[in-house]
Design a protein around this motif. Structure first.
Motif, PDB file in Angstrom:
ATOM      1  N   ILE A  15      44.084 -16.449 -29.503  1.00  0.00           N
ATOM      2  CA  ILE A  15      43.510 -15.963 -28.238  1.00  0.00           C
ATOM      3  C   ILE A  15      44.602 -15.894 -27.177  1.00  0.00           C
ATOM      4  O   ILE A  15      44.697 -14.915 -26.429  1.00  0.00           O
ATOM      5  N   ALA A  16      45.459 -16.919 -27.132  1.00  0.00           N
ATOM      6  CA  ALA A  16      46.554 -16.941 -26.156  1.00  0.00           C
ATOM      7  C   ALA A  16      47.544 -15.804 -26.409  1.00  0.00           C
ATOM      8  O   ALA A  16      48.002 -15.153 -25.455  1.00  0.00           O
ATOM      9  N   VAL A  17      47.861 -15.534 -27.668  1.00  0.00           N
ATOM     10  CA  VAL A  17      48.769 -14.427 -27.991  1.00  0.00           C
ATOM     11  C   VAL A  17      48.152 -13.100 -27.554  1.00  0.00           C
ATOM     12  O   VAL A  17      48.821 -12.260 -26.937  1.00  0.00           O
ATOM     13  N   GLY A  18      46.876 -12.906 -27.867  1.00  0.00           N
ATOM     14  CA  GLY A  18      46.202 -11.676 -27.457  1.00  0.00           C
ATOM     15  C   GLY A  18      46.186 -11.520 -25.952  1.00  0.00           C
ATOM     16  O   GLY A  18      46.446 -10.432 -25.420  1.00  0.00           O
ATOM     17  N   ALA A  19      45.895 -12.607 -25.243  1.00  0.00           N
ATOM     18  CA  ALA A  19      45.883 -12.564 -23.779  1.00  0.00           C
ATOM     19  C   ALA A  19      47.281 -12.269 -23.236  1.00  0.00           C
ATOM     20  O   ALA A  19      47.439 -11.504 -22.279  1.00  0.00           O
ATOM     21  N   TRP A  20      48.294 -12.863 -23.856  1.00  0.00           N
ATOM     22  CA  TRP A  20      49.669 -12.614 -23.427  1.00  0.00           C
ATOM     23  C   TRP A  20      50.023 -11.132 -23.545  1.00  0.00           C
ATOM     24  O   TRP A  20      50.705 -10.570 -22.700  1.00  0.00           O
ATOM     25  N   MET A  21      49.534 -10.488 -24.596  1.00  0.00           N
ATOM     26  CA  MET A  21      49.840  -9.073 -24.800  1.00  0.00           C
ATOM     27  C   MET A  21      49.147  -8.181 -23.769  1.00  0.00           C
ATOM     28  O   MET A  21      49.531  -7.035 -23.604  1.00  0.00           O
ATOM     29  N   LEU A  22      48.166  -8.706 -23.081  1.00  0.00           N
ATOM     30  CA  LEU A  22      47.518  -7.940 -22.016  1.00  0.00           C
ATOM     31  C   LEU A  22      48.309  -7.993 -20.706  1.00  0.00           C
ATOM     32  O   LEU A  22      48.076  -7.185 -19.813  1.00  0.00           O
ATOM     33  N   LEU A  23      49.262  -8.910 -20.601  1.00  0.00           N
ATOM     34  CA  LEU A  23      50.028  -9.073 -19.366  1.00  0.00           C
ATOM     35  C   LEU A  23      51.214  -8.113 -19.198  1.00  0.00           C
ATOM     36  O   LEU A  23      51.427  -7.627 -18.087  1.00  0.00           O
ATOM     37  N   PRO A  24      52.010  -7.811 -20.227  1.00  0.00           N
ATOM     38  CA  PRO A  24      53.178  -6.942 -20.008  1.00  0.00           C
ATOM     39  C   PRO A  24      52.863  -5.592 -19.367  1.00  0.00           C
ATOM     40  O   PRO A  24      53.632  -5.140 -18.518  1.00  0.00           O
ATOM     41  N   PRO A  25      51.754  -4.944 -19.733  1.00  0.00           N
ATOM     42  CA  PRO A  25      51.492  -3.660 -19.069  1.00  0.00           C
ATOM     43  C   PRO A  25      51.373  -3.789 -17.552  1.00  0.00           C
ATOM     44  O   PRO A  25      51.692  -2.856 -16.824  1.00  0.00           O
ATOM     45  N   LEU A  26      50.949  -4.939 -17.063  1.00  0.00           N
ATOM     46  CA  LEU A  26      50.822  -5.138 -15.626  1.00  0.00           C
ATOM     47  C   LEU A  26      52.192  -5.223 -14.951  1.00  0.00           C
ATOM     48  O   LEU A  26      52.375  -4.756 -13.834  1.00  0.00           O
ATOM     49  N   ALA A  27      53.157  -5.822 -15.648  1.00  0.00           N
ATOM     50  CA  ALA A  27      54.478  -6.036 -15.059  1.00  0.00           C
ATOM     51  C   ALA A  27      55.457  -4.909 -15.361  1.00  0.00           C
ATOM     52  O   ALA A  27      56.408  -4.711 -14.608  1.00  0.00           O
ATOM     53  N   LEU A  28      55.234  -4.167 -16.436  1.00  0.00           N
ATOM     54  CA  LEU A  28      56.234  -3.196 -16.871  1.00  0.00           C
ATOM     55  C   LEU A  28      55.851  -1.747 -16.618  1.00  0.00           C
ATOM     56  O   LEU A  28      56.593  -0.851 -16.981  1.00  0.00           O
ATOM     57  N   SER A  29      54.732  -1.507 -16.026  1.00  0.00           N
ATOM     58  CA  SER A  29      54.224  -0.164 -15.739  1.00  0.00           C
ATOM     59  C   SER A  29      54.321   0.773 -16.952  1.00  0.00           C
ATOM     60  O   SER A  29      54.902   1.844 -16.890  1.00  0.00           O
ATOM     61  N   LEU A  30      53.769   0.323 -18.061  1.00  0.00           N
ATOM     62  CA  LEU A  30      53.717   1.136 -19.271  1.00  0.00           C
ATOM     63  C   LEU A  30      52.624   2.186 -19.117  1.00  0.00           C
ATOM     64  O   LEU A  30      51.658   1.993 -18.385  1.00  0.00           O
ATOM     65  N   THR A  31      52.771   3.292 -19.828  1.00  0.00           N
ATOM     66  CA  THR A  31      51.788   4.371 -19.734  1.00  0.00           C
ATOM     67  C   THR A  31      51.502   4.957 -21.107  1.00  0.00           C
ATOM     68  O   THR A  31      52.186   4.665 -22.081  1.00  0.00           O
ATOM     69  N   GLY A  32      50.499   5.793 -21.159  1.00  0.00           N
ATOM     70  CA  GLY A  32      50.199   6.588 -22.344  1.00  0.00           C
ATOM     71  C   GLY A  32      49.850   5.783 -23.579  1.00  0.00           C
ATOM     72  O   GLY A  32      49.166   4.759 -23.511  1.00  0.00           O
ATOM     73  N   ALA A  33      50.359   6.250 -24.712  1.00  0.00           N
ATOM     74  CA  ALA A  33      50.045   5.644 -26.000  1.00  0.00           C
ATOM     75  C   ALA A  33      50.572   4.211 -26.096  1.00  0.00           C
ATOM     76  O   ALA A  33      49.939   3.362 -26.719  1.00  0.00           O
ATOM     77  N   THR A  34      51.711   3.955 -25.473  1.00  0.00           N
ATOM     78  CA  THR A  34      52.266   2.600 -25.487  1.00  0.00           C
ATOM     79  C   THR A  34      51.313   1.632 -24.805  1.00  0.00           C
ATOM     80  O   THR A  34      51.001   0.565 -25.343  1.00  0.00           O
TER      81      THR A  34
END
Length: 117
Positions: A15-34
């Motif tokens: 659960i912690a790993v899954g939650a962690w993977m939800l955080l990078p998009p907030l900090a890295l401004s990823l878009t699209g398919a990524t």
């Protein structure tokens, strides 16, 4: 620590790993398919880890193994920063190991339960 308790620890860590993977998009401004890949895979890993905590069955762990492999592969399949790719790759490996451990523990719990019946 008994096998069921070990499985629960592995599930909490998933659960912690899954939650962690939800955080990078907030900090890295990823878009699209990524962005979609990371959010869907991270959410999937967290939800399946939660299901594994309450369902004594190896299926959720094996599903998380597949998700972990995808997390690792997608780190190199989509264009992203080097840091984001390494984050995905490392956490893909961590998720794979945790899911395999969880699946092995739950399989043993099921085997012990069936041998007692």
């Amino acid at each position: 620590m008994d096998r069921l308790a070990q499985s629960r620890v592995a599930s909490v860590l998933m659960i912690a790993v899954g939650a962690w993977m939800l955080l990078p998009p907030l900090a890295l401004s990823l878009t699209g398919a990524t962005l979609a890949s990371i959010l869907i895979t991270g959410g999937f890993i967290a939800v399946v880890g939660l299901i594994q905590m309450f369902w004594i069955n190896a299926l959720p762990s094996w599903l998380n193994i597949v998700a972990a492999i995808w997390l690792f592969v997608s780190a190199f399949a989509y264009p992203t920063s080097t840091g984001a790719a390494w984050n995905q790759a490392i956490f893909g490996i961590v998720a794979f190991l945790l899911a395999a451990w969880d699946g092995a523990e739950i399989s043993e719990v099921q085997r012990e339960h069936h041998s007692l019946a």
